[in-house]
Structure formats: structure tokens, C-alpha cells
Design a protein around this motif. Structure first.
Motif, PDB file in Angstrom:
ATOM      1  N   GLN A  18      -4.446   1.163  -5.361  1.00  0.00           N
ATOM      2  CA  GLN A  18      -4.352   0.507  -3.781  1.00  0.00           C
ATOM      3  C   GLN A  18      -4.896   0.439  -2.993  1.00  0.00           C
ATOM      4  O   GLN A  18      -5.036   0.009  -2.124  1.00  0.00           O
ATOM      5  CB  GLN A  18      -3.476   2.002  -3.391  1.00  0.00           C
TER       6      GLN A  18
ATOM      7  N   ALA B 281       3.063   6.678  -7.294  1.00  0.00           N
ATOM      8  CA  ALA B 281       2.162   7.122  -7.999  1.00  0.00           C
ATOM      9  C   ALA B 281       2.594   9.255  -7.234  1.00  0.00           C
ATOM     10  O   ALA B 281       2.434   9.591  -8.190  1.00  0.00           O
ATOM     11  CB  ALA B 281       0.437   7.490  -6.312  1.00  0.00           C
TER      12      ALA B 281
ATOM     13  N   TYR C  72       2.712   1.482  -3.494  1.00  0.00           N
ATOM     14  CA  TYR C  72       1.569   2.655  -4.874  1.00  0.00           C
ATOM     15  C   TYR C  72       1.528   4.388  -4.126  1.00  0.00           C
ATOM     16  O   TYR C  72       1.454   4.509  -5.386  1.00  0.00           O
ATOM     17  CB  TYR C  72       0.622   1.643  -3.877  1.00  0.00           C
ATOM     18  N   GLU C  73       1.820   4.426  -3.176  1.00  0.00           N
ATOM     19  CA  GLU C  73       1.663   5.246  -2.638  1.00  0.00           C
ATOM     20  C   GLU C  73       2.775   6.499  -3.095  1.00  0.00           C
ATOM     21  O   GLU C  73       2.971   7.458  -3.870  1.00  0.00           O
ATOM     22  CB  GLU C  73       1.742   5.903  -1.010  1.00  0.00           C
TER      23      GLU C  73
ATOM     24  N   LYS D 197      -3.824   4.236  -8.188  1.00  0.00           N
ATOM     25  CA  LYS D 197      -4.776   3.870  -7.249  1.00  0.00           C
ATOM     26  C   LYS D 197      -5.822   3.716  -6.745  1.00  0.00           C
ATOM     27  O   LYS D 197      -6.255   3.137  -5.754  1.00  0.00           O
ATOM     28  CB  LYS D 197      -5.369   5.895  -6.856  1.00  0.00           C
ATOM     29  N   THR D 198      -6.254   2.978  -7.399  1.00  0.00           N
ATOM     30  CA  THR D 198      -7.147   2.096  -7.702  1.00  0.00           C
ATOM     31  C   THR D 198      -6.329   0.937  -7.103  1.00  0.00           C
ATOM     32  O   THR D 198      -7.444   0.104  -6.342  1.00  0.00           O
ATOM     33  CB  THR D 198      -7.673   1.890  -8.488  1.00  0.00           C
TER      34      THR D 198
ATOM     35  N   HIS E 191       0.875  -1.294   0.301  1.00  0.00           N
ATOM     36  CA  HIS E 191      -0.211  -0.204  -0.156  1.00  0.00           C
ATOM     37  C   HIS E 191       0.536   1.385   0.154  1.00  0.00           C
ATOM     38  O   HIS E 191       0.392   1.806  -0.764  1.00  0.00           O
ATOM     39  CB  HIS E 191      -1.185  -0.256   1.004  1.00  0.00           C
TER      40      HIS E 191
ATOM     41  N   GLU F 220      -1.975   6.921 -13.469  1.00  0.00           N
ATOM     42  CA  GLU F 220      -2.008   7.151 -11.674  1.00  0.00           C
ATOM     43  C   GLU F 220      -3.195   6.753 -10.936  1.00  0.00           C
ATOM     44  O   GLU F 220      -3.607   5.749  -9.921  1.00  0.00           O
ATOM     45  CB  GLU F 220      -1.629   8.909 -11.153  1.00  0.00           C
TER      46      GLU F 220
ATOM     47  N   THR G  59      -6.997  14.020  -4.840  1.00  0.00           N
ATOM     48  CA  THR G  59      -5.407  13.736  -4.103  1.00  0.00           C
ATOM     49  C   THR G  59      -4.491  13.537  -5.584  1.00  0.00           C
ATOM     50  O   THR G  59      -3.532  13.603  -6.013  1.00  0.00           O
ATOM     51  CB  THR G  59      -5.266  13.342  -3.237  1.00  0.00           C
ATOM     52  N   VAL G  60      -5.174  12.960  -6.953  1.00  0.00           N
ATOM     53  CA  VAL G  60      -4.925  12.098  -8.001  1.00  0.00           C
ATOM     54  C   VAL G  60      -4.842  13.245  -9.305  1.00  0.00           C
ATOM     55  O   VAL G  60      -3.414  14.158  -9.694  1.00  0.00           O
ATOM     56  CB  VAL G  60      -5.456  10.639  -8.180  1.00  0.00           C
TER      57      VAL G  60
ATOM     58  N   SER H 291     -11.466   6.852  -9.611  1.00  0.00           N
ATOM     59  CA  SER H 291      -9.731   7.384  -9.433  1.00  0.00           C
ATOM     60  C   SER H 291      -8.528   8.176  -9.572  1.00  0.00           C
ATOM     61  O   SER H 291      -8.562   9.804  -9.171  1.00  0.00           O
ATOM     62  CB  SER H 291      -9.053   6.132  -9.208  1.00  0.00           C
TER      63      SER H 291
END
Length: 128
Positions: free
Chosen positions: A62, A24, A20-21, A59-60, A17, A55, A113-114, A108
Motif C-alpha cells: 500500500q 488490512a 489494501y486498507e 501495508k508495504t 490504496h 498485514e 497502526t499495524v 511496516s
């Protein structure tokens, strides 16, 4: 036995998790670089759109890990019995079809944030 497996699963999922951050963030940095390096506005806009979509996909993915983390945390906290190592089986049981999956990616992409840097970078690419 199950609790030990759940602890191991939680640790592995949490590490991914967080990974993935970081991925991104790397995509966002690539988007900034694209605006600075690419002189053709059309190409820069196309790259920004692709990076925004990439991205959103990250995020999906994640989010799926986060859903599993939230599912196993109560079992760890209470000591309840719960099957471990069910990330993919649980997702397959509820996997959306093609259009619904694309809708997940779009949702997403529109999360603040994206989405935040991409319209601004696109405007910079157009005006630059």
C-alpha cells in the motif's frame, strides 16, 4: 494526453490504496478470530505472528501505491508533463535487495497502526 492518463492512473491507484486498507482490516479481524477460535496457545501465537507479517506486507505494498500517488498528484495539480503508468518501472529502479526488502516489511510491522493489536492479542492468547 498525459494528464488524462495521469488522472486515470490516480483513480486506479487510489482505489487500490483503499482496497489494501480493507484487506488490512480483514487480516486484523482474522487475528481476533484466531484468538477466539484456536484453543492451542502455541498455534494461536504462530497464527498471530503470520497474520502480523501478512498485514505488514500488505501495508508495504500500500505504501508503494501511496508513493506513486504522491508523485503524480503535483503533476495533476500543476498541469506539468509527467510520464504516466510508471508504478512498476519506478519501483524497479529503486527496488531494494533481499535484506533491505525484509527491513521494509519489518518497519511496516512496527508501525503503530499495524502493530497495535498483535501484542495485545498475543498476550490474550497466552493468558487465555
Amino acid at each position: 494526453m498525459t494528464m488524462n492518463a495521469l488522472h486515470h492512473e490516480w483513480l486506479a491507484l487510489q482505489a487500490q490504496h483503499e482496497r489494501y486498507e480493507g484487506l488490512a482490516l480483514a487480516v486484523k479481524l482474522a487475528a481476533f478470530a484466531a484468538v477466539v477460535v484456536v484453543s492451542d496457545n502455541g498455534l494461536a501465537l504462530a497464527l498471530l505472528a503470520l497474520l502480523w507479517l501478512q498485514e505488514a506486507v500488505l501495508k508495504t505494498f500500500q505504501g508503494r501505491l501511496g508513493e506513486r500517488l504522491l508523485a503524480i498528484e503535483p503533476a495533476i495539480a500543476t498541469g506539468a508533463e509527467a510520464p504516466a503508468m510508471q508504478l512498476h518501472a519506478a519501483w524497479r529502479a529503486t527496488r531494494p535487495g533481499g535484506a533491505a526488502l525484509m527491513l521494509q516489511y519489518l518497519k511496516s510491522a512496527l508501525r503503530p497502526t499495524v502493530a497495535l493489536p498483535y501484542p495485545l492479542l498475543m498476550a490474550l492468547a497466552l493468558w487465555g
